[in-house]
Design a protein around this motif. Structure first.
Motif, mmCIF file in Angstrom:
data_model
loop_
_atom_site.group_PDB
_atom_site.id
_atom_site.type_symbol
_atom_site.label_atom_id
_atom_site.label_comp_id
_atom_site.label_asym_id
_atom_site.label_seq_id
_atom_site.Cartn_x
_atom_site.Cartn_y
_atom_site.Cartn_z
ATOM 1 N N UNK A 93 0.826 -1.197 0.000
ATOM 2 C CA UNK A 93 0.000 0.000 0.000
ATOM 3 C C UNK A 93 0.866 1.255 0.000
ATOM 4 N N UNK A 94 0.290 2.337 -0.517
ATOM 5 C CA UNK A 94 1.017 3.603 -0.604
ATOM 6 C C UNK A 94 1.295 4.189 0.771
ATOM 7 N N UNK A 95 0.571 3.766 1.790
ATOM 8 C CA UNK A 95 0.772 4.306 3.132
ATOM 9 C C UNK A 95 2.167 3.982 3.673
ATOM 10 N N UNK A 96 2.814 2.972 3.109
ATOM 11 C CA UNK A 96 4.169 2.631 3.570
ATOM 12 C C UNK A 96 5.146 3.735 3.190
ATOM 13 N N UNK A 97 4.883 4.408 2.072
ATOM 14 C CA UNK A 97 5.734 5.516 1.649
ATOM 15 C C UNK A 97 6.775 5.068 0.636
ATOM 16 N N UNK A 98 6.529 5.372 -0.622
ATOM 17 C CA UNK A 98 7.425 4.960 -1.695
ATOM 18 C C UNK A 98 7.824 6.167 -2.526
ATOM 19 N N UNK B 74 9.834 5.345 -5.671
ATOM 20 C CA UNK B 74 10.049 4.832 -7.025
ATOM 21 C C UNK B 74 9.176 3.602 -7.251
ATOM 22 N N UNK B 75 8.823 3.330 -8.519
ATOM 23 C CA UNK B 75 8.050 2.107 -8.817
ATOM 24 C C UNK B 75 8.796 0.837 -8.428
ATOM 25 N N UNK B 76 10.108 0.847 -8.546
ATOM 26 C CA UNK B 76 10.877 -0.343 -8.191
ATOM 27 C C UNK B 76 10.698 -0.737 -6.738
ATOM 28 N N UNK B 77 10.614 0.237 -5.847
ATOM 29 C CA UNK B 77 10.411 -0.070 -4.433
ATOM 30 C C UNK B 77 9.048 -0.708 -4.209
ATOM 31 N N UNK B 78 8.026 -0.208 -4.892
ATOM 32 C CA UNK B 78 6.678 -0.756 -4.731
ATOM 33 C C UNK B 78 6.637 -2.205 -5.198
ATOM 34 N N UNK B 79 7.162 -2.453 -6.405
ATOM 35 C CA UNK B 79 7.131 -3.813 -6.951
ATOM 36 C C UNK B 79 7.984 -4.760 -6.115
ATOM 37 N N UNK B 80 9.080 -4.262 -5.562
ATOM 38 C CA UNK B 80 9.925 -5.116 -4.708
ATOM 39 C C UNK B 80 9.144 -5.602 -3.494
ATOM 40 N N UNK B 81 8.456 -4.690 -2.817
ATOM 41 C CA UNK B 81 7.723 -5.080 -1.610
ATOM 42 C C UNK B 81 6.506 -5.934 -1.945
ATOM 43 N N UNK B 82 5.837 -5.646 -3.061
ATOM 44 C CA UNK B 82 4.716 -6.495 -3.466
ATOM 45 C C UNK B 82 5.201 -7.903 -3.797
ATOM 46 N N UNK C 82 -1.096 -12.161 0.765
ATOM 47 C CA UNK C 82 -0.402 -11.647 1.948
ATOM 48 C C UNK C 82 -0.227 -10.142 1.783
ATOM 49 N N UNK C 83 -0.357 -9.413 2.899
ATOM 50 C CA UNK C 83 -0.168 -7.970 2.923
ATOM 51 C C UNK C 83 1.251 -7.669 3.374
ATOM 52 N N UNK C 84 1.880 -6.719 2.701
ATOM 53 C CA UNK C 84 3.258 -6.381 3.051
ATOM 54 C C UNK C 84 3.297 -5.533 4.320
ATOM 55 N N UNK C 85 4.284 -5.822 5.157
ATOM 56 C CA UNK C 85 4.609 -4.925 6.264
ATOM 57 C C UNK C 85 6.130 -4.934 6.422
ATOM 58 N N UNK C 86 6.607 -4.073 7.279
ATOM 59 C CA UNK C 86 8.062 -3.903 7.414
ATOM 60 C C UNK C 86 8.744 -5.176 7.889
ATOM 61 N N UNK C 87 8.021 -6.040 8.614
ATOM 62 C CA UNK C 87 8.648 -7.265 9.114
ATOM 63 C C UNK C 87 9.043 -8.193 7.977
ATOM 64 N N UNK C 88 8.284 -8.176 6.877
ATOM 65 C CA UNK C 88 8.641 -9.012 5.728
ATOM 66 C C UNK C 88 9.979 -8.588 5.152
ATOM 67 N N UNK C 89 10.179 -7.264 5.060
ATOM 68 C CA UNK C 89 11.461 -6.786 4.541
ATOM 69 C C UNK C 89 12.593 -7.182 5.470
ATOM 70 N N UNK C 90 12.317 -7.159 6.781
ATOM 71 C CA UNK C 90 13.339 -7.576 7.743
ATOM 72 C C UNK C 90 13.653 -9.057 7.582
ATOM 73 N N UNK C 91 12.611 -9.865 7.311
ATOM 74 C CA UNK C 91 12.846 -11.289 7.106
ATOM 75 C C UNK C 91 13.727 -11.525 5.887
ATOM 76 N N UNK C 92 13.445 -10.790 4.813
ATOM 77 C CA UNK C 92 14.269 -10.935 3.606
ATOM 78 C C UNK C 92 15.703 -10.526 3.901
#
Length: 872
Positions: free
Chosen positions: A544-549, A551-559, A575-585
């Motif tokens: 979601x845009x509420x995460x704060x992006x 560039x398009x690359x950042x959005x597609x990466x998290x999706x 699955x919905x993206x949240x910051x914990x997923x990025x931490x897991x990666x």
């Protein structure tokens, strides 16, 4: 009487040489002749070597090379001449450089020679040019192409290779090719004239053409990058597009020449009429009559229009363009025939300056003909006044450009849409996503979400039903997705079976969740592909845009990250993206890095779990189990780091480490111990390992270097991984059995293998999965399953091993069912090599067929009364 002298042996060759020289090059001096023959033989040698090297290529590549050469030669037949210049260029260089990037300098040399032969045959009737030009082009392309590939290889070796560097390199060496080829050709003329090569004249005559070579190489490099992303299908689309662009360019240049010539004629005529106006009134009247005749019979639409926009006079061509008779046009405002959306552009075009006497700038607009179809016209207007007219008027020239605008629209669609599904392609989706991000920055209330979809079993559909069925599947998927989204949403195909959806003007998160649920419901319905019903489902990641992006690359990466989380949870999930997923990666990336270092620094270890002969109670063999004690995180389970190794490509190095250390330990157990000479070892390998081309040589080398007989090593692979990669792994399995290495199917019963496979697979043993063993007491039908597996294994001549034995009851029941071998915590836990030495020296075995204890002392004997261990 004088006797004529007998001819010498050298007179006939000299006469033959003279005839050839006189026929081919009567105006060549000695230096030019020697140079021509040297270049000819050298070029022929280069072409011969290229043909020999290409002959070993696969038929598919040879077809591509042949088609590329043919297209380059065809392009050389139709050069595009530049208005106002003596030079022209052909599109053949695009395909020559494309062949260089895809198939190497040999293919490019053939294409360059063919294109040069066509060009010289078109421009010259002399065979000296027709033969020398291809030879010199082949030499120049071989030198420049080999240098380019060497340079790119050097960049890769140093780790500095990138796609922009590759594009610049191709452009640079294209100019080098042009320079070499031009110098070789120009030297022939200079040698004939005994003149020195002048650099300023060289660049003055050929500098523009060198620029076209650089542009052609740029197009070829971009096509090559597209080829790497999409495959050979991009060539099928690129050839007609390039041909269309060149045709349009050729037409545009010809039209410019025609317009310039017509403008020159008009200006010259106007000047002559102005000079003779006072003295030649009769000639002026004759000129006006000619104008009206040209007006009436002109091939393009023409009209005289008053300053208030009414049509005063019209020719037949414009009436035909509008599909109306002359009386339905004259007297009407010209704006009545123009599309309402273009009325403002027409109004601005019909307001000439009072002093304007020549045509103004052209404007393109739409007209509606009598049938209601839109016709695109290019409208020119100019100030016009007849000598007997009381008021000036405008003359309009309307040229039909519908075909060109249709072609431009089609090209625009091709550039921004996926050819198969007509959805937005990656470029178009990225542009729309960038616009959504900008709107979000300007107005924080403009929320958006992005869904990333990946489909289950798409590769299986391609492999089993063919790519035609795969294409049908993608088209049906695209249609189902479009039926579930709003008109304002953007659906894009990013490549393969990966789709993305941009949801704009979103009220809340629940709106995206509801859409994901609708999509799942629609996409899980069966698909009919070539009369075959296929089931599939999608894994959906949402951000979601509420995460704060930014560039398009950042959005597609998290999706994408969220999509992989959904896929890990099972089929048909979102699955919905949240910051914990990025931490897991990030954590997974760190684990991957640490695993590489652990392998390189020899920080791993092996434990060994005994496998017992349940009939005799003695140790039959050991299973090697890799362990990783992380310096900061402590022990990391194999179930955690082995999937990371498989995903990151480290599994090959990990397997090599395990094989090497396990065989080294087995050799140490054998050394000086004749009673252990037949002690065997089981080693687990990945399905990826079993498919590697060099795996057989790696196993053989490890066995040989440690002095271990192949029959003493058994490689285990899980049933599910084996069946997933059976076609790729079968050849390696047969080769392993030929050299004597045993093969075992681990976790048997959890996969989907069939009797037909088991009867033909070159396996030596089956390991019953622990889940069946642990449920023996609770469900009688599991006993029947185990019994069936044991019976099946015996019938097929395979050894059957039960794993996960943890209770005496399980052990007794397995013996009763006829299972020959077993392992588990009841018998022995995995232990170090030193503890294995204790077990082997003490010859631990199960005392009786009814009871057993913990031979290693790792289980409390008091927990199992009536069990004992006999030490010999």
């Amino acid at each position: 009487m004088t006797v004529p002298a007998a001819p010498t042996l050298s007179s006939e060759p000299r006469a033959w040489w003279s005839r050839v020289h006189q026929a081919l090059m009567p105006d060549y001096n000695r230096k030019a002749t020697i140079y021509w023959w040297v270049m000819g033989f050298l070029g022929a040698a280069v072409l011969a070597v290229s043909i020999v090297r290409l002959a070993s290529r696969p038929p598919g590549e040879l077809v591509q090379i042949f088609v590329g050469c043919l297209v380059a030669m065809l392009a050389g037949i139709f050069p595009v001449r530049i208005p106002g210049a003596k030079n022209s260029f052909a599109a053949g260089e695009i395909f020559i450089f494309l062949l260089l990037l895809i198939h190497g300098p040999e293919a490019a040399a053939l294409a360059a020679a063919g294109e040069a032969f066509v060009g010289s045959a078109r421009s010259s009737k002399r065979w000296t040019s027709r033969l020398a030009s291809p030879a010199m082009a082949a030499i120049a392309m071989t030198l420049a192409g080999s240098s380019l590939l060497a340079g790119l290889g050097l960049l890769r070796a140093r780790g500095t290779y990138s796609e922009p560097m590759m594009v610049l390199g191709v452009m640079f060496f294209a100019i080098v090719y042009f320079l070499i080829n031009t110098v070789l050709v120009t030297l022939v003329i200079r040698l004939k004239r005994n003149e020195r090569l002048q650099l300023h004249e060289f660049f003055g005559n050929f500098g523009w053409v060198g620029t076209t070579y650089a542009a052609s190489s740029l197009i070829a490099a971009l096509l090559f990058l597209s080829f790497q992303e999409i495959g050979i299908g991009v060539m099928a689309a690129a050839v007609p597009i390039i041909a269309m662009l060149l045709t349009m360019l050729h037409y545009h240049f010809r039209q410019r020449e025609t317009d310039d010539a017509a403008q020159t004629v008009r200006v010259e005529a106007a000047e002559r009429e102005a000079e003779q106006a006072a003295r030649h009134v009769r000639e002026l009247q004759t000129s006006e009559q000619r104008f009206h005749s040209a007006f009436s019979h002109a091939a393009i639409g023409m009209a005289l229009v008053s300053t208030d926009g009414r049509v005063l006079q019209v020719n037949a061509a414009l009436c035909n363009l509008l599909g109306l008779p002359e009386d339905s046009v004259i007297g009407h405002a010209f704006s009545e025939f123009v599309h309402p959306d273009d009325a403002r552009a027409l109004a601005g075009h019909l307001l000439p300056e009072p002093s304007q006497e020549i045509a103004g700038p052209a404007v393109e607009m739409r007209c509606a003909n009598a049938s209601g179809d839109e016709v695109w016209i290019q409208l020119h207007s100019g100030y016009f006044s007849e000598h007997d007219s009381s008021a000036p008027c405008l003359i309009l020239q309307a040229q039909d450009i519908t075909a060109r605008r249709t072609a431009e629209s089609r090209l625009h669609h091709i550039a921004y849409h996926d050819a198969l599904t007509s959805l937005a392609n990656r470029m178009r989706f990225g542009e729309r996503l960038a616009q959504a991000i900008e709107r979000r920055h300007a107005d924080p209330t403009k929320h958006f979400a992005v869904m990333y979809l990946d489909f289950y079993r798409f590769k299986l559909i391609n492999d089993t039903l063919g790519h035609s069925a795969g294409d049908q599947f993608l088209v049906k998927v695209a249609q189902r997705i479009q039926h579930q989204v709003r008109p304002c949403d953007t659906v894009g195909r990013l490549g393969g079976d990966e789709f993305a959806i941009l949801i704009e003007d979103m009220d809340d998160v629940q709106m995206a969740v509801a859409m994901a649920e609708r999509l799942q419901e629609s996409l899980r319905r069966p698909y009919l592909l070539d009369d075959t019903e296929v089931d599939s489902s999608a894994s959906i990641g949402i951000t979601f845009s509420s995460i704060g992006y930014d560039t398009p690359g950042e959005v597609l990466r998290d999706a994408d990250i969220a999509m992989y989380r959904a896929k890990a949870g099972g089929r048909a999930r979102y699955a919905l993206f949240d910051a914990s997923l990025r931490a897991e990666i990030a954590d997974q990336v760190r684990l991957e890095r640490d695993l590489r270092r652990a392998i390189e620094r020899d920080e791993l270890s092996l434990n060994y779990q005994p496998i017992y002969d349940l009939a005799t109670g003695r140790i039959d063999c050991f299973e090697a189990l890799v362990r990783w004690n992380h310096p900061e995180r402590g022990p990391i389970p194999p179930a955690t780091f082995i999937p990371i190794a498989e995903d990151s490509g480290v599994i090959g190095a990990l397997t090599e480490w395990v094989l090497t250390h396990a065989c080294r330990q087995l050799s140490a157990w054998h050394e000086g111990q004749p009673s252990r000479s037949r002690l065997r070892l089981h080693v687990n390998v990945s399905g990826i390992d079993m498919c590697r081309a060099n795996f057989i040589s790696q196993v053989a080398t490890t066995l040989l270097s440690n002095g271990v007989e192949p029959s003493l090593l058994t490689l285990e692979i899980t049933e599910s991984m084996l069946m997933k990669r059976l076609d790729s792994a079968l050849e390696n399995m047969n080769r392993l059995r030929k050299i004597g290495v045993g093969l075992s199917v681990d976790d048997f019963g959890t996969g989907y293998s069939s009797l037909s496979y088991l009867s033909t697979l070159p396996i030596t043993s089956l390991k019953i999965d622990r889940s069946f063993v642990q449920r023996l007491q609770n469900e009688s039908r599991n006993g029947e399953v185990v019994k069936a597996i044991v019976t099946l294994g015996v019938a097929l001549g395979k050894t059957v091993i039960a794993e996960g034995i943890e209770t005496p009851a399980e052990l007794n029941q397995l013996r009763a069912l006829g299972c020959g071998f077993g392992q588990g915590y009841l018998l022995a836990r995995p232990v170090t090599a030193d503890m294995c030495e204790v077990l082997l020296q003490g010859e631990h075995h199960i005392a009786t067929l009814e009871a057993a204890s913990d031979p290693t002392g790792l289980l409390n004997a008091a927990d199992h009364p009536g069990w004992s261990v006999t030490h010999h």
